[in-house]
Design an enzyme around this catalytic site. Structure first.
Site, PDB file in Angstrom:
ATOM      1  CB  SER A 100      -0.798   0.001   1.402  1.00  0.00           C
ATOM      2  OG  SER A 100      -1.496   1.256   1.546  1.00  0.00           O
ATOM      3  CE1 TYR A 146      -4.224  -1.976   5.025  1.00  0.00           C
ATOM      4  CE2 TYR A 146      -3.035   0.161   4.534  1.00  0.00           C
ATOM      5  CZ  TYR A 146      -3.830  -1.251   4.371  1.00  0.00           C
ATOM      6  OH  TYR A 146      -3.983  -1.380   2.894  1.00  0.00           O
TER       7      TYR A 146
HETATM    8  P1  NAP Z   1     -11.408  -5.846  -0.320  1.00  0.00           P
HETATM    9  O1  NAP Z   1     -12.557  -5.062  -1.293  1.00  0.00           O
HETATM   10  O2  NAP Z   1     -12.099  -5.898   1.140  1.00  0.00           O
HETATM   11  O3  NAP Z   1     -11.425  -7.413  -0.546  1.00  0.00           O
HETATM   12  C1  NAP Z   1     -10.624  -8.247   0.212  1.00  0.00           C
HETATM   13  C2  NAP Z   1     -11.120  -9.555   0.139  1.00  0.00           C
HETATM   14  O4  NAP Z   1     -10.108 -10.638   0.762  1.00  0.00           O
HETATM   15  C3  NAP Z   1     -12.662  -9.957   0.603  1.00  0.00           C
HETATM   16  O5  NAP Z   1     -13.248 -11.007  -0.262  1.00  0.00           O
HETATM   17  C4  NAP Z   1     -12.169 -10.521   2.015  1.00  0.00           C
HETATM   18  O6  NAP Z   1     -13.341 -11.120   2.584  1.00  0.00           O
HETATM   19  C5  NAP Z   1     -10.923 -11.354   1.680  1.00  0.00           C
HETATM   20  N1  NAP Z   1     -10.354 -11.488   2.847  1.00  0.00           N
HETATM   21  C6  NAP Z   1     -10.155 -10.897   4.163  1.00  0.00           C
HETATM   22  N2  NAP Z   1      -9.562 -11.598   5.015  1.00  0.00           N
HETATM   23  C7  NAP Z   1      -9.094 -12.891   4.296  1.00  0.00           C
HETATM   24  C8  NAP Z   1      -8.422 -13.923   4.860  1.00  0.00           C
HETATM   25  N3  NAP Z   1      -8.094 -13.862   6.136  1.00  0.00           N
HETATM   26  N4  NAP Z   1      -8.194 -14.947   4.012  1.00  0.00           N
HETATM   27  C9  NAP Z   1      -8.565 -14.899   2.763  1.00  0.00           C
HETATM   28  N5  NAP Z   1      -9.452 -13.736   2.114  1.00  0.00           N
HETATM   29  C10 NAP Z   1      -9.530 -12.920   2.917  1.00  0.00           C
HETATM   30  O7  NAP Z   1     -10.235  -5.321  -0.069  1.00  0.00           O
HETATM   31  P2  NAP Z   1      -9.481  -4.455  -1.471  1.00  0.00           P
HETATM   32  O8  NAP Z   1      -9.546  -2.904  -1.153  1.00  0.00           O
HETATM   33  O9  NAP Z   1      -9.595  -5.248  -2.727  1.00  0.00           O
HETATM   34  O10 NAP Z   1      -7.804  -4.529  -1.006  1.00  0.00           O
HETATM   35  C11 NAP Z   1      -6.971  -5.800  -1.503  1.00  0.00           C
HETATM   36  C12 NAP Z   1      -5.455  -5.533  -1.059  1.00  0.00           C
HETATM   37  O11 NAP Z   1      -5.108  -4.363  -1.419  1.00  0.00           O
HETATM   38  C13 NAP Z   1      -5.457  -5.455   0.609  1.00  0.00           C
HETATM   39  O12 NAP Z   1      -4.099  -6.190   0.936  1.00  0.00           O
HETATM   40  C14 NAP Z   1      -5.575  -4.125   0.815  1.00  0.00           C
HETATM   41  O13 NAP Z   1      -4.990  -3.759   2.081  1.00  0.00           O
HETATM   42  C15 NAP Z   1      -4.594  -3.504  -0.260  1.00  0.00           C
HETATM   43  N6  NAP Z   1      -4.820  -2.334  -0.633  1.00  0.00           N
HETATM   44  C16 NAP Z   1      -6.223  -1.596  -0.941  1.00  0.00           C
HETATM   45  C17 NAP Z   1      -6.189  -0.420  -1.219  1.00  0.00           C
HETATM   46  C18 NAP Z   1      -7.537   0.390  -1.220  1.00  0.00           C
HETATM   47  O14 NAP Z   1      -7.754   1.609  -1.460  1.00  0.00           O
HETATM   48  N7  NAP Z   1      -8.656  -0.460  -1.616  1.00  0.00           N
HETATM   49  C19 NAP Z   1      -5.135   0.489  -0.941  1.00  0.00           C
HETATM   50  C20 NAP Z   1      -4.052   0.038  -0.646  1.00  0.00           C
HETATM   51  C21 NAP Z   1      -3.854  -1.238  -0.573  1.00  0.00           C
HETATM   52  P3  NAP Z   1     -14.171 -10.540   3.866  1.00  0.00           P
HETATM   53  O15 NAP Z   1     -14.697  -9.397   3.258  1.00  0.00           O
HETATM   54  O16 NAP Z   1     -15.205 -11.462   4.017  1.00  0.00           O
HETATM   55  O17 NAP Z   1     -13.172 -10.247   4.876  1.00  0.00           O
END
Ligand code: NAP
Length: 257
Positions: free
Chosen positions: A148, A161
């Protein structure tokens, strides 16, 4: 001979049912990869988000769903066995599953700190550790970690985080060193604000924070999961063969100030 960029490759994407992972799994499938969709849920988190399985069906990709929690070592091993049994091995591991809670350090319950570190950092370590055996025998071994912008700089109200994502960035560099001689590329992506469930609530309710983020992001919009998936495709493809130990920002210039 297919001209798809991941033809014949096998990818395992964690957290692939929603958001960024969903987009990466769909993009890899469209580019010819067989995909193991590994998540604790099947359905996407946002109502208006398309199911990853519908997207993979639409491009005719081979895929398997495995219910996998990245904090569960046995479940990770089972998921890797599925990749081996169904598709004959593994070429690309995408450590995408992640969670986010907002808090300053003095207000962070230790359970919350532990949960973030377990999923965001320990999960990346465990999945990488167990995938390496398969990646070593692949001719195209790749690990792509989701860090991130908060894995590069500090950010307000995000102590646990930031600690977890800082760890992911440096674990990426470390693994790149140890496995370069095996020709396994290890890189990370550092997204800025990407429109997913992780931030949907405050994007809809906190106008002040939204305006702050918009003002500090030079590119005149927020990112989409597809923006990150395009960068992941580059890191998964042969075009990035000499790129390793890199943390690629996909942030609309947020860290360029
Ligand atoms: P998201 O929309 O919340 O999707 C994450 C997925 O991972 C969900 O289906 C979630 O299921 C699942 N998950 C959560 N805990 C898990 C576990 N222990 N084992 C397996 N699956 C699990 O998140 P996203 O925004 O796409 O983010 C994806 C990655 O990018 C993350 O690592 C996040 O920190 C990083 N990131 C995101 C952003 C942003 O702005 N969105 C920015 C920087 C970095 P549940 O919902 O049921 O928990």
């Amino acid at each position: 001979m297919s001209d798809k960029r991941l033809a014949g490759r096998v990818a395992l994407v964690t957290g692939a049912s929603s958001g960024i992972g969903n987009a990466i799994a769909a993009k890899f499938g469209a580019e010819g990869a067989s995909v193991v969709v590994a998540d604790i849920r099947r359905e996407p988190k946002l109502e208006d988000e398309q199911s990853v399985f519908d997207r993979l069906d639409a491009v005719g990709a081979d895929y398997e769903f495995v219910e996998m929690d990245v904090t569960d070592e046995d479940a990770i091993i089972d998921a890797l066995e599925t990749a081996q049994a169904e598709f004959g091995g593994l070429d690309i591991l995408v450590n995408n599953a992640g969670i986010y809670f907002q808090n300053q350090a003095h207000e962070t319950p230790i359970d919350e700190y532990d949960a973030i570190m377990d999923v965001n950092l320990r999960g990346v370590f465990l999945a990488s550790k167990h995938a390496l055996e398969s990646l070593k025998v692949s001719d195209h071994g790749k690990i792509i970690n989701l860090s991130s912008i908060y894995g590069l700089v500090g950010g307000p109200n995000s102590a646990a985080y930031c600690a977890s994502k800082g760890g992911v960035s440096n674990l990426t560099r470390q693994l790149a060193l140890d496995y370069a001689s095996d020709e396994i590329n290890v890189n990370a992506l550092a997204p800025g604000i990407i429109e997913t469930a992780q931030n949907a609530e405050w994007r809809e309710t906190d106008e002040e924070l939204l305006a702050d983020w918009q003002a500090s992001t030079p590119w005149p919009r927020f990112g989409t999961p597809e923006d990150v998936a395009d960068a992941a495709l580059f890191l998964a493809s042969d075009e990035s063969e000499f790129v390793t130990g890199h943390v690629l920002r996909v942030d609309g210039g947020w860290t360029a100030w």
